[in-house]
Design a protein around this motif. Structure first.
Motif, PDB file in Angstrom:
ATOM      1  N   VAL A 184       0.845  -1.186   0.000  1.00 15.77           N
ATOM      2  CA  VAL A 184       0.000   0.000   0.000  1.00 15.77           C
ATOM      3  C   VAL A 184       0.885   1.242   0.000  1.00 15.77           C
ATOM      4  N   ARG A 185       0.472   2.259  -0.737  1.00 14.20           N
ATOM      5  CA  ARG A 185       1.101   3.562  -0.684  1.00 14.20           C
ATOM      6  C   ARG A 185       0.066   4.602  -0.267  1.00 14.20           C
ATOM      7  N   ARG A 186       0.483   5.491   0.639  1.00 15.39           N
ATOM      8  CA  ARG A 186      -0.371   6.614   1.041  1.00 15.39           C
ATOM      9  C   ARG A 186       0.454   7.874   0.746  1.00 15.39           C
ATOM     10  N   ASN A 187       0.299   8.391  -0.484  1.00 15.08           N
ATOM     11  CA  ASN A 187       1.184   9.445  -0.973  1.00 15.08           C
ATOM     12  C   ASN A 187       0.746  10.860  -0.622  1.00 15.08           C
ATOM     13  N   GLY A 188      -0.556  11.058  -0.392  1.00 14.51           N
ATOM     14  CA  GLY A 188      -1.021  12.357   0.063  1.00 14.51           C
ATOM     15  C   GLY A 188      -1.553  13.286  -1.008  1.00 14.51           C
ATOM     16  N   SER A 189      -1.688  12.814  -2.253  1.00 19.53           N
ATOM     17  CA  SER A 189      -2.291  13.615  -3.322  1.00 19.53           C
ATOM     18  C   SER A 189      -3.109  12.702  -4.217  1.00 19.53           C
ATOM     19  N   ALA A 190      -4.421  12.819  -4.140  1.00 17.41           N
ATOM     20  CA  ALA A 190      -5.301  11.983  -4.960  1.00 17.41           C
ATOM     21  C   ALA A 190      -5.067  12.240  -6.446  1.00 17.41           C
ATOM     22  N   ALA A 191      -4.875  13.510  -6.805  1.00 15.94           N
ATOM     23  CA  ALA A 191      -4.675  13.849  -8.219  1.00 15.94           C
ATOM     24  C   ALA A 191      -3.457  13.133  -8.779  1.00 15.94           C
ATOM     25  N   LEU A 192      -2.364  13.133  -8.036  1.00 16.75           N
ATOM     26  CA  LEU A 192      -1.161  12.469  -8.517  1.00 16.75           C
ATOM     27  C   LEU A 192      -1.278  10.950  -8.449  1.00 16.75           C
ATOM     28  N   ASP A 193      -1.960  10.423  -7.449  1.00 15.14           N
ATOM     29  CA  ASP A 193      -2.171   8.975  -7.403  1.00 15.14           C
ATOM     30  C   ASP A 193      -2.906   8.498  -8.649  1.00 15.14           C
ATOM     31  N   LEU A 194      -3.916   9.237  -9.078  1.00 17.02           N
ATOM     32  CA  LEU A 194      -4.648   8.883 -10.293  1.00 17.02           C
ATOM     33  C   LEU A 194      -3.737   8.953 -11.517  1.00 17.02           C
ATOM     34  N   CYS A 195      -2.892   9.970 -11.555  1.00 18.81           N
ATOM     35  CA  CYS A 195      -1.937  10.083 -12.666  1.00 18.81           C
ATOM     36  C   CYS A 195      -0.918   8.956 -12.637  1.00 18.81           C
ATOM     37  N   TRP A 196      -0.558   8.506 -11.443  1.00 13.33           N
ATOM     38  CA  TRP A 196       0.415   7.413 -11.339  1.00 13.33           C
ATOM     39  C   TRP A 196      -0.198   6.083 -11.759  1.00 13.33           C
ATOM     40  N   VAL A 197      -1.501   5.923 -11.591  1.00 17.13           N
ATOM     41  CA  VAL A 197      -2.169   4.761 -12.183  1.00 17.13           C
ATOM     42  C   VAL A 197      -2.061   4.853 -13.700  1.00 17.13           C
ATOM     43  N   ALA A 198      -2.312   6.051 -14.236  1.00 11.83           N
ATOM     44  CA  ALA A 198      -2.201   6.252 -15.684  1.00 11.83           C
ATOM     45  C   ALA A 198      -0.801   5.938 -16.195  1.00 11.83           C
ATOM     46  N   ALA A 199       0.212   6.273 -15.395  1.00 13.08           N
ATOM     47  CA  ALA A 199       1.598   6.092 -15.813  1.00 13.08           C
ATOM     48  C   ALA A 199       2.134   4.698 -15.530  1.00 13.08           C
ATOM     49  N   GLY A 200       1.316   3.823 -14.934  1.00 14.17           N
ATOM     50  CA  GLY A 200       1.758   2.465 -14.635  1.00 14.17           C
ATOM     51  C   GLY A 200       2.623   2.347 -13.397  1.00 14.17           C
ATOM     52  N   ARG A 201       2.735   3.417 -12.610  1.00 13.30           N
ATOM     53  CA  ARG A 201       3.518   3.375 -11.381  1.00 13.30           C
ATOM     54  C   ARG A 201       2.726   2.742 -10.235  1.00 13.30           C
ATOM     55  N   LEU A 202       1.421   2.794 -10.363  1.00 13.75           N
ATOM     56  CA  LEU A 202       0.485   2.126  -9.455  1.00 13.75           C
ATOM     57  C   LEU A 202      -0.473   1.308 -10.307  1.00 13.75           C
ATOM     58  N   GLN A 203      -0.977   0.218  -9.737  1.00 10.76           N
ATOM     59  CA  GLN A 203      -1.962  -0.587 -10.467  1.00 10.76           C
ATOM     60  C   GLN A 203      -3.398  -0.297 -10.029  1.00 10.76           C
ATOM     61  N   ALA A 204      -3.549   0.323  -8.864  1.00  9.90           N
ATOM     62  CA  ALA A 204      -4.898   0.626  -8.391  1.00  9.90           C
ATOM     63  C   ALA A 204      -4.841   1.771  -7.378  1.00  9.90           C
ATOM     64  N   TYR A 205      -5.948   2.491  -7.319  1.00 10.43           N
ATOM     65  CA  TYR A 205      -6.113   3.576  -6.333  1.00 10.43           C
ATOM     66  C   TYR A 205      -7.555   3.560  -5.865  1.00 10.43           C
ATOM     67  N   TYR A 206      -7.749   3.684  -4.548  1.00 10.84           N
ATOM     68  CA  TYR A 206      -9.114   3.770  -4.020  1.00 10.84           C
ATOM     69  C   TYR A 206      -9.146   4.752  -2.861  1.00 10.84           C
ATOM     70  N   GLU A 207     -10.248   5.487  -2.748  1.00  8.10           N
ATOM     71  CA  GLU A 207     -10.403   6.464  -1.681  1.00  8.10           C
ATOM     72  C   GLU A 207     -11.712   7.203  -1.900  1.00  8.10           C
ATOM     73  N   SER A 208     -12.250   7.796  -0.850  1.00  4.16           N
ATOM     74  CA  SER A 208     -13.349   8.749  -0.991  1.00  4.16           C
ATOM     75  C   SER A 208     -12.763  10.153  -0.925  1.00  4.16           C
ATOM     76  N   VAL A 209     -12.965  10.925  -1.995  1.00  2.00           N
ATOM     77  CA  VAL A 209     -12.366  12.252  -2.090  1.00  2.00           C
ATOM     78  C   VAL A 209     -13.407  13.259  -2.580  1.00  2.00           C
ATOM     79  N   LYS A 210     -13.013  14.522  -2.582  1.00  2.00           N
ATOM     80  CA  LYS A 210     -13.881  15.592  -3.060  1.00  2.00           C
ATOM     81  C   LYS A 210     -13.732  15.759  -4.574  1.00  2.00           C
TER      82      LYS A 210
END
Length: 265
Positions: A184-210
């Protein structure tokens, strides 16, 4: 409504770049103050300065458009009017503590649908962007999700809420991910986590956000081939396209398995 998406993208990239410069200069000169909103959510003077700058630029360039911003207009709904959904600093706590995982997020929605997204991380020198139907990019290079990775080898990101009074399900989900995925990674930026899924650096992201946390990153991830869905019920009244409740974004081959991993009583 017919819009010049190339012109809109150039505009969004330009103002996000300058917003990043404001961020960097404020931190280098220690030129910001910090305060707290409701639920002990940190906000800095730089959040407010960038919000003011972005809104000012959008109003000057597109006076007929509307703006949904975390800091200045958090209660708009989507309709036929083009609406910019912005987060001046996604990762404010990271920014205040001199971490690098920080970004400005700018999304544009037309007729209630995602049209354009830009996420700029000034401390990483990375600019992600997407236009609906035209793919996702990082600094000009096309992005693709890392599909075909097994659940056991999947690196998964999430985040934790400011409110700490409902952690039981959250802890169960984190435990399930730790037991069934790589880590698990808790990076602190939902926007970048989503981009990192796009870039293949993460395989999944989940959270409740605004909405402002995910408005741009969601389009970037989807345009890179990710699947966007939900792991639990949507409870808030935001339109679904900008509703960040129980958000699950991942490689297509992992979606069903991740839903099972995140299903808790």
């Amino acid at each position: 409504m017919t819009l010049n998406t190339d012109k809109l993208l150039a505009f969004a990239k330009r103002i996000s770049s300058h917003a990043g410069t404001i961020m960097v200069e404020a931190r280098e000169k220690k030129g910001f103050s910090a305060d707290y909103k409701a639920d002990h959510e940190l906000v800095t003077s730089t959040d407010l300065a960038i919000d003011h700058y972005l809104c000012q630029e959008i109003i000057a360039a597109y006076p007929d458009h509307r703006i949904l911003s975390e800091e200045s207009s958090p209660n708009l709904s989507l309709d036929a009017v083009p609406t910019w959904v912005i987060d001046p600093i996604d990762g404010t706590v990271n920014f205040a503590h001199h971490h690098r995982h920080v970004a400005v997020s700018i999304g544009l929605y037309v007729d209630g649908q995602r049209l354009l997204g830009v996420v700029y991380a000034p401390f990483l020198d990375e600019c992600y962007w997407a236009i609906k139907g035209q793919g996702a990019y990082l600094n000009g290079e096309r992005l693709w999700v890392a599909d075909g990775v097994s659940l056991r080898n999947a690196l998964v990101a999430t985040g934790f809420p400011y409110q700490k009074n409902a952690l039981e399900k959250l802890i169960k989900r984190v435990s399930n991910v730790l037991h069934q995925c790589q880590d698990v990674r808790r990076n602190g930026s939902a926007a970048l986590d989503l981009c990192w899924v796009a870039a293949g650096r993460l395989q999944a992201y989940y959270e409740s956000v605004k909405p402002w946390d995910m408005a741009a990153g969601a389009l970037i991830a989807v345009e890179a081939g990710a699947v966007l869905g939900r792991y639990d019920e949507v409870e808030s009244a935001w339109p679904l396209e900008i509703n960040g409740d129980s958000l699950l974004v991942c490689a297509p081959s992992l979606y069903d398995a991740m839903q099972q991993v995140l299903a808790v009583d």
